[in-house]
Motif scaffolding. Structure first.
Motif, PDB file in Angstrom:
ATOM      1  N   TYR A  24       0.958  -1.331   0.049  1.00 59.60           N
ATOM      2  CA  TYR A  24      -0.028  -0.124  -0.139  1.00 59.60           C
ATOM      3  C   TYR A  24       0.886   1.131   0.186  1.00 59.60           C
ATOM      4  N   ASP A  28      -1.158   3.943   7.057  1.00 57.35           N
ATOM      5  CA  ASP A  28      -2.634   4.305   8.010  1.00 57.35           C
ATOM      6  C   ASP A  28      -3.431   2.271   7.298  1.00 57.35           C
ATOM      7  N   ALA A  29      -3.681   2.601   6.121  1.00 57.64           N
ATOM      8  CA  ALA A  29      -4.261   1.149   4.610  1.00 57.64           C
ATOM      9  C   ALA A  29      -3.797  -0.220   4.977  1.00 57.64           C
ATOM     10  N   LEU A  31      -3.967  -1.129   8.124  1.00 60.89           N
ATOM     11  CA  LEU A  31      -4.679  -1.599   9.415  1.00 60.89           C
ATOM     12  C   LEU A  31      -5.531  -2.563   9.697  1.00 60.89           C
ATOM     13  N   LEU A  32      -6.653  -2.320   8.948  1.00 60.53           N
ATOM     14  CA  LEU A  32      -7.399  -3.492   8.399  1.00 60.53           C
ATOM     15  C   LEU A  32      -7.500  -5.139   8.558  1.00 60.53           C
ATOM     16  N   PRO A  33      -6.297  -5.228   7.608  1.00 61.28           N
ATOM     17  CA  PRO A  33      -5.771  -6.504   7.066  1.00 61.28           C
ATOM     18  C   PRO A  33      -5.053  -6.505   8.306  1.00 61.28           C
ATOM     19  N   HIS A  36      -7.232  -7.903  11.303  1.00 63.52           N
ATOM     20  CA  HIS A  36      -7.981  -9.418  10.580  1.00 63.52           C
ATOM     21  C   HIS A  36      -6.542 -11.150  11.656  1.00 63.52           C
ATOM     22  N   GLU A  66     -10.905   3.149  17.385  1.00 64.90           N
ATOM     23  CA  GLU A  66     -12.091   3.774  16.112  1.00 64.90           C
ATOM     24  C   GLU A  66     -12.533   3.057  15.364  1.00 64.90           C
ATOM     25  N   VAL A  67     -11.498   2.683  14.992  1.00 68.69           N
ATOM     26  CA  VAL A  67     -11.193   2.467  13.211  1.00 68.69           C
ATOM     27  C   VAL A  67     -12.140   0.255  14.140  1.00 68.69           C
ATOM     28  N   SER A  69     -13.856  -0.470  16.300  1.00 67.57           N
ATOM     29  CA  SER A  69     -15.390  -0.547  16.435  1.00 67.57           C
ATOM     30  C   SER A  69     -16.663  -0.045  15.286  1.00 67.57           C
ATOM     31  N   PHE A  70     -16.087   0.347  14.367  1.00 68.27           N
ATOM     32  CA  PHE A  70     -17.187   0.389  13.180  1.00 68.27           C
ATOM     33  C   PHE A  70     -17.549  -1.253  12.542  1.00 68.27           C
ATOM     34  N   TYR A  71     -16.367  -1.447  13.016  1.00 66.27           N
ATOM     35  CA  TYR A  71     -16.772  -3.117  11.728  1.00 66.27           C
ATOM     36  C   TYR A  71     -17.431  -3.634  12.800  1.00 66.27           C
ATOM     37  N   MET A  73     -17.004  -7.004  12.520  1.00 71.15           N
ATOM     38  CA  MET A  73     -16.316  -8.479  12.379  1.00 71.15           C
ATOM     39  C   MET A  73     -15.608  -8.231  13.699  1.00 71.15           C
ATOM     40  N   PHE A  74     -14.820  -7.038  14.493  1.00 70.20           N
ATOM     41  CA  PHE A  74     -13.358  -7.436  15.183  1.00 70.20           C
ATOM     42  C   PHE A  74     -14.516  -7.045  16.222  1.00 70.20           C
TER      43      PHE A  74
END
Lengths: 181, 455
Positions: A24, A28-29, A31-33, A36, A66-67, A69-71, A73-74
């Motif tokens: 990436y 920051d990008a 973060l999601l992977p 997981h 913050e991120v 808690s938005f999703y 799956m986490f």
């Protein structure tokens, strides 16, 4: 507890993390992977794992939380060893998901969003899982799909999980058998 | 996916999901040997970018993720001499209730998608691509990652694709269970590692999208059509559909709910809805009759059974006041209560609202709560009026279209089946408001009111 070991990436996750950083244009990008991977390893996102990820990502723990808690799956709280999630959206409802949920509640003697006293199971309702043609569907631990459910099949799945069998079944094998994927 | 392999109905085609059900259909060997795999991509790297865009424009390919925007035109919005890197993002965050078409392509024919992405990347001048897959679809993620590795090993991806000197890197990015990330700017926010809250437009992603660069976001099925179009030409694609370039080619439809044979079926665009439901899906369940269906996922306005005689293409469905959406038919038969379906639809959007625009954050939840009250037999006439008013006041008044996606089906159900809602209502005089249970001084006041209500 002071004696508890603080979370750190395992060598495999560390390797994957380093690889992800090359994929990436911004850090920051990743973060999601990476969340997981941490969750797969740790079952849920413990406060110390969030702090560790934040440190490695050069972010504040508040930003990571913050991120996360938005999703949906986490997981920011501890749940059962096997999280049973039944879809209750229209297609699954039309094919009888309410009966499946009621059956699991009775069988495990818990309400929705509760954990069994032995910590083995928790039950949740979720929204559409992209399995509408093979509804109703149950997913175990966020991604293991069991489709075209019947009450007998649900019982079989729970029986297997009680024996810790079939917990992470072999997808390829199940597909080649034409049963479930 | 557990759909049994059945003989195909004469109307059914296998273009997007050609190879489905065959042994190891997801490997590069199978794709190259049986389906002219990567020939279109090889052709594309030596073609001028404008020619690729022109062919796709002529073919009439339109976005299959919901909006139906012409794909070639979208690609042509990318600035000619961009100052920042261009990104190609595949939207595989399939979340619309009723939709499961992209999953079949990714799990069974991942190479078709990758090949489509290579061709699209050449057309828009992108060196970096991402496939944003919803996190729950682990099998799709695994198959795509394996397929990408196979393509890298053959130099179909990387710094010198097909020896042309062009570069294209592709990465699978897992989502984490947020419906809103299927909205293209929400998806970009999520790709950048943020909460998936949609952005204000303009600027549109084609000008400033992912990481600040010009970005094209396309659905899985849209991109998977590109190899076929480049290999066989625009004419072939138009002929396969309804013969016009307003709705060409095929689409994979997901049919679910009250039919004999639910599942996914690839048919030409323009196939009649009644043909699909009665002939391909085997009609209603024994002893029942169709009542209505959502033709394009749960956000599309409902069609009544007498309206089923409609060709399934963008324009014909739009003329009926609904839409093709994400090609997902949810069938409801006469044993079902429409208010119950309506309540479940609203609940989904209330759950998935990202919360940044007030009309949507509050409106979807009010709609759900009032419909829940109606379904539980405690609703009054003013509840229905307020549901309508909430819908009117959120649609079109927010950053993205999630509020419209809630308002459209709810409004259509209120309009088309008013008698079913009215049957459940109680007179205003019998209505007793539900008082919340709280502790402290306010709690004792509420307890007193509750006691007076009961006496």
């Amino acid at each position: 507890m002071a004696s508890e070991k603080k979370y750190e990436f395992s060598p495999e996750v560390e390797k994957r993390f380093q690889w992800l950083l090359t994929r990436y244009p911004t850090k920051d990008a990743v973060l999601l992977p990476i969340l997981h991977l941490v969750q797969d390893e740790n079952k849920w996102l413990t406060p110390d794992s969030i702090e560790y990820v934040a440190k490695r990502m050069d972010l504040s723990p508040a930003r990571v939380r913050e991120v996360a808690s938005f999703y949906t799956m986490f997981r920011l709280n501890q749940k059962g060893q096997y999280v049973l999630q039944v879809c209750h959206n229209i297609s699954c409802y039309l094919r009888g998901s309410d009966g499946v949920i009621e059956h699991i509640k009775k069988r495990l003697n818990i309400k929705e969003n509760e954990i069994t006293p032995d910590g083995k199971f928790s039950l949740e309702r979720v929204e559409c899982l992209a399995s509408c043609g093979t509804a109703p569907v149950l997913q175990v631990n966020g991604w293991d799909y069991h489709e075209e459910l019947t009450i007998e099949k649900v019982d079989r799945i729970i029986d297997d999980l009680l024996k810790d069998k079939n917990a992470y079944p072999d997808y390829e094998k199940r597909i080649s058998e034409g049963s479930v994927a | 996916m557990s759909q049994k392999i059945q003989p195909l109905h004469p109307i059914e085609k296998r273009v997007l999901i050609a190879g489905y059900g065959e042994d190891k259909s997801w490997t590069i060997q199978h794709y190259e040997k049986n389906y002219k795999g990567y020939e279109a991509a090889k052709k594309a790297v030596s073609m001028p970018a404008d020619d690729i865009i022109k062919t796709v424009k002529e073919s009439g390919l339109r976005g299959l993720g919901g909006a139906g925007f012409p794909t070639g035109m979208k690609w042509s919005f990318i600035p000619k001499n961009p100052t920042k890197p261009v990104y190609l993002v595949c939207n595989a965050d399939e979340g619309e209730p009723g939709t499961f078409k992209d999953r079949q392509i990714m799990e069974h024919c991942p190479h078709r998608l990758i090949e489509g992405m290579i061709a699209a990347a050449v057309a828009i001048g992108s060196k970096t691509g991402y496939i944003y897959v919803r996190g729950e679809l682990r099998l799709a993620i695994k198959r795509l990652e394996d397929a990408i590795n196979e393509a890298y090993a053959k130099n179909y991806l990387g710094q010198n694709i097909f020896g042309s000197g062009k570069a294209f890197d592709l990465t699978v990015h897992p989502g984490a269970g947020a419906y809103i990330c299927g909205e293209e700017t929400g998806l970009i926010e999520s790709l950048e590692g943020d909460r998936g809250q949609p952005r204000l437009k303009p600027p549109f992603p084609a000008i400033s999208g992912a990481f600040g660069g010009p970005t094209i976001v396309n659905n899985v099925a849209t991109l998977a059509h590109v190899p076929g179009i480049l290999l066989n030409g625009a004419e072939w694609f138009i002929k396969m559909g309804n013969g016009t370039n307003r709705g060409a080619g095929t689409t994979v439809w997901g049919v679910s709910g009250d039919v004999q044979k639910p599942g996914f079926f690839e048919v030409p665009v323009g196939t009649k809805l009644s043909t699909m439901l009665n002939e391909i899906c085997g009609g209603p369940l024994p002893g029942r009759k169709f009542k209505a269906c959502f033709p394009g996922g749960s956000s599309s306005p409902l069609l009544k059974a007498e309206e089923f005689d409609v060709p399934m293409d963008f324009d014909s469905l739009a003329a009926k006041g609904t839409m093709m959406g994400s090609c997902a038919i949810i069938v409801v038969d006469d044993s079902r209560s429409i208010p119950e379906i309506c309540m479940r639809t609203a609940r989904f959007y209330a759950h998935e609202s990202c919360g940044q625009c007030v009309p949507c954050r509050e409106g979807t939840k009010w709609t759900y709560k009032m419909l829940r009250r109606v379904c539980s037999g405690q609703g009054t006439k003013s509840d229905l009026k307020n549901v309508q008013s909430a819908c009117d006041n959120m649609a079109g008044k927010t950053i993205c279209v999630l509020s419209d996606a809630c308002a459209m089906p709810v409004t259509s159900m209120l309009k088309k089946f008013p008698e079913e809602f009215e049957k459940l209502l109680i007179p205003e005089s019998e209505f007793t408001p539900e008082l919340p249970k709280v502790s402290g001084q306010l709690g004792s006041v509420l307890d007193a009111i509750r006691a007076r209500q009961q006496s």
